[in-house]
Structure formats: structure tokens, C-alpha cells
Design a protein around this motif. Sequence first.
Motif, mmCIF file in Angstrom:
data_model
loop_
_atom_site.group_PDB
_atom_site.id
_atom_site.type_symbol
_atom_site.label_atom_id
_atom_site.label_comp_id
_atom_site.label_asym_id
_atom_site.label_seq_id
_atom_site.Cartn_x
_atom_site.Cartn_y
_atom_site.Cartn_z
ATOM 1 N N GLU A 17 0.591 -1.340 -0.064
ATOM 2 C CA GLU A 17 0.448 -0.022 -0.233
ATOM 3 C C GLU A 17 0.835 1.344 0.380
ATOM 4 O O GLU A 17 0.911 2.277 -0.442
ATOM 5 C CB GLU A 17 -0.562 -0.223 1.771
ATOM 6 C CG GLU A 17 -2.103 -1.067 1.314
ATOM 7 C CD GLU A 17 -3.150 -0.708 2.095
ATOM 8 O OE1 GLU A 17 -2.713 -0.282 3.205
ATOM 9 O OE2 GLU A 17 -4.009 -2.108 2.184
ATOM 10 N N GLN A 18 1.621 1.435 1.227
ATOM 11 C CA GLN A 18 2.766 2.382 1.188
ATOM 12 C C GLN A 18 3.351 2.770 -0.662
ATOM 13 O O GLN A 18 3.212 4.446 -1.184
ATOM 14 C CB GLN A 18 3.654 1.920 2.023
ATOM 15 C CG GLN A 18 5.115 3.112 2.039
ATOM 16 C CD GLN A 18 5.761 3.321 2.710
ATOM 17 O OE1 GLN A 18 5.771 1.965 3.756
ATOM 18 N NE2 GLN A 18 6.867 4.014 3.255
ATOM 19 N N GLU A 19 3.930 1.608 -1.458
ATOM 20 C CA GLU A 19 5.018 1.837 -2.818
ATOM 21 C C GLU A 19 3.451 2.120 -3.543
ATOM 22 O O GLU A 19 3.877 2.837 -4.226
ATOM 23 C CB GLU A 19 5.690 0.518 -3.172
ATOM 24 C CG GLU A 19 5.821 0.810 -4.685
ATOM 25 C CD GLU A 19 7.760 1.777 -4.624
ATOM 26 O OE1 GLU A 19 7.304 1.610 -5.717
ATOM 27 O OE2 GLU A 19 7.487 2.337 -3.864
ATOM 28 N N VAL A 21 0.582 3.721 -3.118
ATOM 29 C CA VAL A 21 0.997 5.198 -2.710
ATOM 30 C C VAL A 21 1.387 6.144 -4.025
ATOM 31 O O VAL A 21 1.311 7.174 -5.029
ATOM 32 C CB VAL A 21 0.472 5.657 -1.670
ATOM 33 C CG1 VAL A 21 0.551 7.291 -1.463
ATOM 34 C CG2 VAL A 21 -1.123 4.982 -1.034
ATOM 35 N N ARG A 22 2.700 6.150 -3.034
ATOM 36 C CA ARG A 22 3.710 6.378 -4.083
ATOM 37 C C ARG A 22 3.479 6.602 -5.416
ATOM 38 O O ARG A 22 3.769 7.359 -6.431
ATOM 39 C CB ARG A 22 5.069 5.861 -3.777
ATOM 40 C CG ARG A 22 6.301 6.571 -4.038
ATOM 41 C CD ARG A 22 7.860 6.260 -4.049
ATOM 42 N NE ARG A 22 8.070 4.734 -4.857
ATOM 43 C CZ ARG A 22 8.621 5.131 -5.959
ATOM 44 N NH1 ARG A 22 8.661 6.208 -7.059
ATOM 45 N NH2 ARG A 22 8.982 4.210 -7.073
ATOM 46 N N LEU A 23 3.784 4.917 -6.279
ATOM 47 C CA LEU A 23 3.606 5.613 -7.589
ATOM 48 C C LEU A 23 2.566 6.202 -8.586
ATOM 49 O O LEU A 23 2.128 6.379 -9.153
ATOM 50 C CB LEU A 23 3.304 3.707 -7.972
ATOM 51 C CG LEU A 23 4.949 2.329 -7.595
ATOM 52 C CD1 LEU A 23 4.311 1.092 -7.622
ATOM 53 C CD2 LEU A 23 5.856 3.213 -9.161
ATOM 54 N N GLN A 24 1.220 5.978 -7.427
ATOM 55 C CA GLN A 24 -0.264 6.475 -8.092
ATOM 56 C C GLN A 24 -0.320 7.882 -8.322
ATOM 57 O O GLN A 24 -0.690 8.584 -8.468
ATOM 58 C CB GLN A 24 -0.672 6.244 -6.955
ATOM 59 C CG GLN A 24 -1.665 4.120 -7.443
ATOM 60 C CD GLN A 24 -2.942 4.232 -6.729
ATOM 61 O OE1 GLN A 24 -2.851 4.352 -5.073
ATOM 62 N NE2 GLN A 24 -3.871 3.240 -7.200
ATOM 63 N N THR A 25 0.921 8.906 -6.808
ATOM 64 C CA THR A 25 1.410 9.800 -7.479
ATOM 65 C C THR A 25 2.252 10.287 -7.976
ATOM 66 O O THR A 25 1.976 11.861 -9.025
ATOM 67 C CB THR A 25 2.306 9.729 -6.151
ATOM 68 O OG1 THR A 25 1.328 10.031 -4.556
ATOM 69 C CG2 THR A 25 2.411 11.811 -5.747
ATOM 70 N N GLU A 26 3.001 9.371 -8.663
ATOM 71 C CA GLU A 26 3.703 9.106 -9.940
ATOM 72 C C GLU A 26 3.028 8.690 -11.155
ATOM 73 O O GLU A 26 3.099 9.861 -12.382
ATOM 74 C CB GLU A 26 5.594 8.645 -9.732
ATOM 75 C CG GLU A 26 5.718 8.613 -8.521
ATOM 76 C CD GLU A 26 6.393 10.240 -9.346
ATOM 77 O OE1 GLU A 26 7.106 10.279 -10.521
ATOM 78 O OE2 GLU A 26 6.786 10.918 -8.163
ATOM 79 N N LYS A 29 1.769 12.652 -11.838
ATOM 80 C CA LYS A 29 2.515 13.820 -12.530
ATOM 81 C C LYS A 29 2.224 13.507 -14.050
ATOM 82 O O LYS A 29 2.632 13.699 -15.103
ATOM 83 C CB LYS A 29 3.728 13.625 -11.810
ATOM 84 C CG LYS A 29 3.836 13.478 -9.987
ATOM 85 C CD LYS A 29 5.057 13.687 -9.865
ATOM 86 C CE LYS A 29 4.874 14.287 -8.423
ATOM 87 N NZ LYS A 29 6.366 13.538 -8.053
ATOM 88 N N ALA A 224 5.532 0.524 -11.476
ATOM 89 C CA ALA A 224 7.009 1.513 -11.607
ATOM 90 C C ALA A 224 7.729 0.803 -13.482
ATOM 91 O O ALA A 224 8.557 1.799 -13.605
ATOM 92 C CB ALA A 224 7.684 0.321 -10.435
ATOM 93 N N GLU A 234 7.706 16.433 -14.124
ATOM 94 C CA GLU A 234 6.395 16.974 -13.066
ATOM 95 C C GLU A 234 6.291 18.164 -13.770
ATOM 96 O O GLU A 234 7.263 19.261 -13.988
ATOM 97 C CB GLU A 234 7.211 16.720 -11.643
ATOM 98 C CG GLU A 234 5.518 17.853 -10.616
ATOM 99 C CD GLU A 234 6.049 17.277 -9.295
ATOM 100 O OE1 GLU A 234 5.646 18.360 -8.591
ATOM 101 O OE2 GLU A 234 6.996 16.981 -8.609
#
Length: 271
Positions: A17-19, A21-26, A29, A224, A234
Motif C-alpha cells: 500500500e505504501q509503494e 500510493v507513491r506510484l499512483q502519485t507518479e 504527474k 513501476a 513533473e
Amino acid sequence: MGKSTGKGKRLPRGVYEQELVRLQTELVKLQEWVRVEGARVAVVFEGRDAAGKGGTIKRVTEHLNPRVARIVALPAPTDRERTQWYFQRYVEHLPAAGEIVLFDRSWYNRAGVERVMGFCTDDEYRRFLRQCPVFERLLVEDGLLLRKYWFSVSAEEQQRRLRARLDDPMRRWKLSPMDLESVTRWEDYSRAKDEMFQHTDISEAPWYVVESEDKRRARINMIAHLLSTIPYREVELPSLRLPSRPAPQGYERPPRDTHVPVHDRSAELTA
């Protein structure tokens, strides 16, 4: 095809879940870069029934703007579409400038289910194998960013997932008689996939294999990888400020009893 070569046990939920969220943020972008730059991105998702394509697509699009990123999952062709050039009905769904299109199955239906189930002739199948690389080279030459992912899962894991769907009223709709028949035609689909790769795994648009024995790992790895293959950056967004609410100017809301409210089911849950 055969068993997955994915390493390790199931990815722990917290790590996943942590990773994610990071990937969905990317991905957000990436979406903004696509919109601003007028890029065109098409992502093809193929693989076995219950291999995890749909769940991955859901995670890719979860936080994206549906006006920019859309999913294409076409039904069986109409009688009219059957008389068209095979690729014709897919062309109209390709992205325009500033769009991302995710194909939940694609023109590769001809090399998979249509081939195995006898829905196309041998001539139509051979013509597809000749034309598909040409079609994709033309797309890439025209500037389309085309990515093709094959989700690989073992026979044992596929059968477990299909059985779980059969017993789950929330997911029963995902099953069709053709999905169940894929279990008995495992080797036929394997041969079809191998021949498809032989003809369509081209340098301009290679196939990327996603080991999907563990759905969490498959989602993380696919997203990824997609991000790593596109040179996005960005984009600086315009500064926004929430305005102050203006002073009231005499508006009065009509009485609530002039409208029909929905029943307050939530109140019953806490009574």
C-alpha cells in the motif's frame, strides 16, 4: 507459460500500500505531463483469464482524470464490424493528444481467444500475424507511446482464482462460459501465446511480461515499469487559492418538505 518465476512470498500489505500510493502519485504527474505536452499513450493489457489485468488497470486509473485516462474494453464485434478491416474498430479508440488509453484486451483477441475458439479463419489469423507488426510500427512511427503487457499466471493459480469468483456473488459477473473453458484449453492458449509473441514481439513495441502469481507484486511491478519507460517530468501546476465566501444577499432555501429525500438507511445502522 508455466509457473510464475516471481520471487518471494506475497508482498506484505503495508509495503504494497505504501509503494502503491507513491506510484499512483507518479501516475498523476505522468497524466499532467501527457496533458500538457500533448503526448499519446496507449497501454495494452493481455494475459490469461483471471491473471490480474483488471485489478491492475483499476489501480492505474484510481486517481487519474477520466477525461485524460480512459479504459477501453470492447464487446464482441457487431455484424458490421466483422466486415471491416480487423484493426479498424480499435483505431477509433486510440488516444488523441493529451490522452492515455488502457486497453483491457485489445486487437490481440485475434491471436488468442479467436484463434483458440475458432472465431476466425486460418487466413484471417495469418493475416493478423503479418499485419499486426506493421500496424504497431506505424503507430510508434507516428509518435504514439505504445506499451504492451502480458500478465502471466500458473494453471494452478488461475484455477484457484476462477473458483473464488464462482463462489463470490460480488465477482460472479466476471465469469463467462468461455472463461471456464479456458481451463480445459490451457495448452491451446499456451501455443497461441507463444506464436503470437514470435510474430509480434518487435523492437518498436516489445512485449513486457508481468509475473502475476502475486497480484500485489504484479501491480507494483507493472506500474513501476510503465513509469520507467516514459520520459515524463513533473509539470508545474497553476497556483490556486480558495476564495472567501461572499456575504449573504438575501437568498432563502426552499423548505425541505418540498423535495423528496432519500431514505435515511444510515440512521438504522446506528439505532
